[in-house]
Design a protein around this motif. Structure first.
Motif, PDB file in Angstrom:
ATOM      1  N   MET A  89      13.172 -38.372  23.006  1.00 13.39           N
ATOM      2  CA  MET A  89      14.576 -38.068  22.701  1.00 13.39           C
ATOM      3  C   MET A  89      15.528 -38.496  23.794  1.00 13.39           C
ATOM      4  SD  MET A  89      14.496 -36.842  19.719  1.00 13.39           S
ATOM      5  CE  MET A  89      16.208 -36.324  19.630  1.00 13.39           C
ATOM      6  N   ASP A  90      14.997 -39.023  24.906  1.00 16.89           N
ATOM      7  CA  ASP A  90      15.882 -39.467  25.985  1.00 16.89           C
ATOM      8  C   ASP A  90      16.728 -40.636  25.513  1.00 16.89           C
ATOM      9  OD1 ASP A  90      14.855 -37.548  27.544  1.00 16.89           O
ATOM     10  OD2 ASP A  90      13.715 -38.858  28.893  1.00 16.89           O
ATOM     11  N   GLY A  91      18.006 -40.554  25.765  1.00 15.06           N
ATOM     12  CA  GLY A  91      18.909 -41.625  25.398  1.00 15.06           C
ATOM     13  C   GLY A  91      19.432 -41.551  23.980  1.00 15.06           C
ATOM     14  N   VAL A  92      18.956 -40.575  23.162  1.00 16.21           N
ATOM     15  CA  VAL A  92      19.431 -40.450  21.779  1.00 16.21           C
ATOM     16  C   VAL A  92      20.619 -39.490  21.754  1.00 16.21           C
ATOM     17  CG1 VAL A  92      18.811 -39.783  19.427  1.00 16.21           C
ATOM     18  CG2 VAL A  92      17.103 -40.870  20.913  1.00 16.21           C
ATOM     19  N   PRO A  93      21.817 -39.922  21.349  1.00 15.78           N
ATOM     20  CA  PRO A  93      23.002 -39.023  21.354  1.00 15.78           C
ATOM     21  C   PRO A  93      22.884 -37.953  20.262  1.00 15.78           C
ATOM     22  CG  PRO A  93      23.539 -41.135  20.356  1.00 15.78           C
ATOM     23  CD  PRO A  93      22.153 -41.285  20.907  1.00 15.78           C
ATOM     24  N   PHE A  94      23.404 -36.796  20.569  1.00 16.53           N
ATOM     25  CA  PHE A  94      23.378 -35.690  19.613  1.00 16.53           C
ATOM     26  C   PHE A  94      24.670 -35.696  18.794  1.00 16.53           C
ATOM     27  CE2 PHE A  94      24.526 -31.329  18.497  1.00 16.53           C
ATOM     28  CZ  PHE A  94      23.427 -30.981  17.733  1.00 16.53           C
ATOM     29  N   THR A  95      24.525 -35.868  17.494  1.00 17.69           N
ATOM     30  CA  THR A  95      25.672 -35.851  16.577  1.00 17.69           C
ATOM     31  C   THR A  95      25.336 -35.024  15.360  1.00 17.69           C
ATOM     32  OG1 THR A  95      24.905 -37.889  15.521  1.00 17.69           O
ATOM     33  CG2 THR A  95      26.513 -38.133  17.298  1.00 17.69           C
ATOM     34  N   HIS A 137      25.625 -34.109  11.255  1.00 13.69           N
ATOM     35  CA  HIS A 137      25.724 -34.827   9.989  1.00 13.69           C
ATOM     36  C   HIS A 137      27.164 -34.733   9.472  1.00 13.69           C
ATOM     37  CE1 HIS A 137      24.934 -35.814   5.749  1.00 13.69           C
ATOM     38  NE2 HIS A 137      23.856 -36.447   6.229  1.00 13.69           N
ATOM     39  N   PRO A 138      27.663 -35.768   8.859  1.00 15.04           N
ATOM     40  CA  PRO A 138      29.058 -35.719   8.340  1.00 15.04           C
ATOM     41  C   PRO A 138      29.313 -34.564   7.377  1.00 15.04           C
ATOM     42  CG  PRO A 138      28.220 -37.969   8.330  1.00 15.04           C
ATOM     43  CD  PRO A 138      27.060 -37.099   8.717  1.00 15.04           C
ATOM     44  N   LYS A 139      28.280 -34.093   6.696  1.00 15.64           N
ATOM     45  CA  LYS A 139      28.449 -32.971   5.761  1.00 15.64           C
ATOM     46  C   LYS A 139      28.920 -31.723   6.478  1.00 15.64           C
ATOM     47  CE  LYS A 139      25.717 -30.070   2.653  1.00 15.64           C
ATOM     48  NZ  LYS A 139      24.380 -29.847   2.038  1.00 15.64           N
ATOM     49  N   PHE A 140      28.406 -31.513   7.712  1.00 14.10           N
ATOM     50  CA  PHE A 140      28.788 -30.333   8.471  1.00 14.10           C
ATOM     51  C   PHE A 140      30.036 -30.565   9.299  1.00 14.10           C
ATOM     52  CE2 PHE A 140      24.156 -30.278   7.925  1.00 14.10           C
ATOM     53  CZ  PHE A 140      24.027 -29.097   7.179  1.00 14.10           C
ATOM     54  N   GLU A 141      30.339 -31.808   9.637  1.00 12.35           N
ATOM     55  CA  GLU A 141      31.533 -32.085  10.437  1.00 12.35           C
ATOM     56  C   GLU A 141      32.789 -31.765   9.654  1.00 12.35           C
ATOM     57  OE1 GLU A 141      31.347 -36.068  11.746  1.00 12.35           O
ATOM     58  OE2 GLU A 141      29.880 -35.674  13.338  1.00 12.35           O
ATOM     59  N   SER A 142      32.762 -31.992   8.341  1.00 13.56           N
ATOM     60  CA  SER A 142      33.957 -31.722   7.527  1.00 13.56           C
ATOM     61  C   SER A 142      34.278 -30.235   7.490  1.00 13.56           C
ATOM     62  CB  SER A 142      33.755 -32.254   6.104  1.00 13.56           C
ATOM     63  OG  SER A 142      32.616 -31.627   5.521  1.00 13.56           O
ATOM     64  N   SER A 143      33.235 -29.400   7.439  1.00 17.43           N
ATOM     65  CA  SER A 143      33.462 -27.956   7.402  1.00 17.43           C
ATOM     66  C   SER A 143      33.943 -27.441   8.740  1.00 17.43           C
ATOM     67  CB  SER A 143      32.160 -27.249   6.998  1.00 17.43           C
ATOM     68  OG  SER A 143      31.746 -27.685   5.733  1.00 17.43           O
ATOM     69  N   ILE A 144      33.409 -27.975   9.812  1.00 10.60           N
ATOM     70  CA  ILE A 144      33.818 -27.503  11.135  1.00 10.60           C
ATOM     71  C   ILE A 144      35.249 -27.913  11.429  1.00 10.60           C
ATOM     72  CG2 ILE A 144      33.329 -27.755  13.591  1.00 10.60           C
ATOM     73  CD1 ILE A 144      30.410 -28.026  12.904  1.00 10.60           C
ATOM     74  N   SER A 145      35.619 -29.117  10.952  1.00 14.46           N
ATOM     75  CA  SER A 145      36.993 -29.573  11.222  1.00 14.46           C
ATOM     76  C   SER A 145      38.023 -28.699  10.514  1.00 14.46           C
ATOM     77  CB  SER A 145      37.140 -31.038  10.770  1.00 14.46           C
ATOM     78  OG  SER A 145      36.866 -31.135   9.371  1.00 14.46           O
TER      79      SER A 145
END
Length: 269
Positions: free
Chosen positions: A210-216, A218-226
């Motif tokens: 997992m080194d070097g893999v950015p944590f993002t 899923h777009p499904k959850f980003e819409s609710s958080i925004s």
């Protein structure tokens, strides 16, 4: 340990004109008779067959005697063969009816070579020797053997510290000469900072997948958080069932199967 022969030649029988240095004349047969060639053919002294195992300026590459043959005067010289060397005084001449021919090859390319030459009477049989032919009333024999060559030693290989750690030695055992030198300084704090990893990335064995893999997200959850919705509220509708709940929901008594199995087969009247 015997050495392969590196040449055959003829030397005068006179003591003053004998074989040169490094050459050994064959002065007698296996029966003990004199091995003087040419004596009685208008010559007083004759000549001897001689051999050598030396490597000198005349044979700097170390060629060995691979084969010996006797040819008649009308037979052409085969490819790769030469006549035996001559170390004779001016008053001595070889008979041309039969000629002794030799073949020399490099030692690196030879599997077998001639190690010995013997003379005998015509009717004599010498075990473990190969008969070459007859000359001047003598039978010539040679002994061929395999050449023992030293096996090449493997080149030493450099093994890194990381490869040695994969050996069967107990864990943590590192040769003193290969222990890494730690420069003096303040001891590292046991706590980790935000930008530090729990893995040692100084070598390939300490790198995580997992080194070097950015944590993002899923777009499904980003819409609710925004929109201001709490991310944890999305999972409130989930109900975790226990083993008892699952058995109660999917309970099946197998009543039909048990009834069918209990029926008796029809009897034949």
């Amino acid at each position: 340990m015997s050495l392969p022969l590196t040449g055959l030649g003829w030397s005068s029988a006179a003591a003053a004109h004998g074989a040169p240095a490094g050459w050994t004349p064959i002065t007698s047969t296996v029966e003990g008779a004199s091995a003087n060639f040419g004596k009685g053919f208008a010559q007083k002294s004759g000549y001897f067959l001689c051999s050598t195992s030396a490597i000198n300026s005349e044979n700097p590459t170390g060629d060995v005697l691979y084969d010996v043959i006797i040819l008649s005067e009308k037979t052409p010289l085969p490819y790769g063969y030469t006549y035996a060397k001559e170390f004779l005084d001016p008053k001595t001449s070889l008979s041309k009816k039969k000629r002794l021919c030799v073949k020399l090859i490099p030692l690196t390319a030879a599997e077998t070579a001639v190690f010995d030459i013997l003379l005998s009477s015509k009717n004599k049989v010498i075990p473990n020797y190969m008969r070459i032919g007859e000359m001047s009333g003598f039978a010539l024999w040679c002994k061929k053997e395999h050449i023992l060559k030293p096996k090449p030693l493997p080149k030493p290989r450099k093994v890194s510290l990381e490869m040695k750690r994969l050996s069967l030695e107990p864990d943590g055992v590192v040769p003193p000469s290969e222990k890494p030198v730690v420069p003096p300084g303040p001891k590292r704090q046991p706590t980790l900072k935000r930008h530090e990893s729990i893995y040692d990335t100084s070598n390939v064995y300490g790198i995580s997948a997992m080194d070097g893999v950015p944590f993002t997200l899923h777009p499904k959850f980003e819409s609710s958080i925004s929109k201001g919705t709490n991310a944890y509220s999305l999972f409130k509708s989930l109900h975790i069932k226990s083993l008892a709940d699952i058995e109660k929901e999917y309970n099946y008594g197998f009543v039909v199967e048990r009834t069918a199995a209990a029926r008796l087969p029809p009897s034949i009247s």
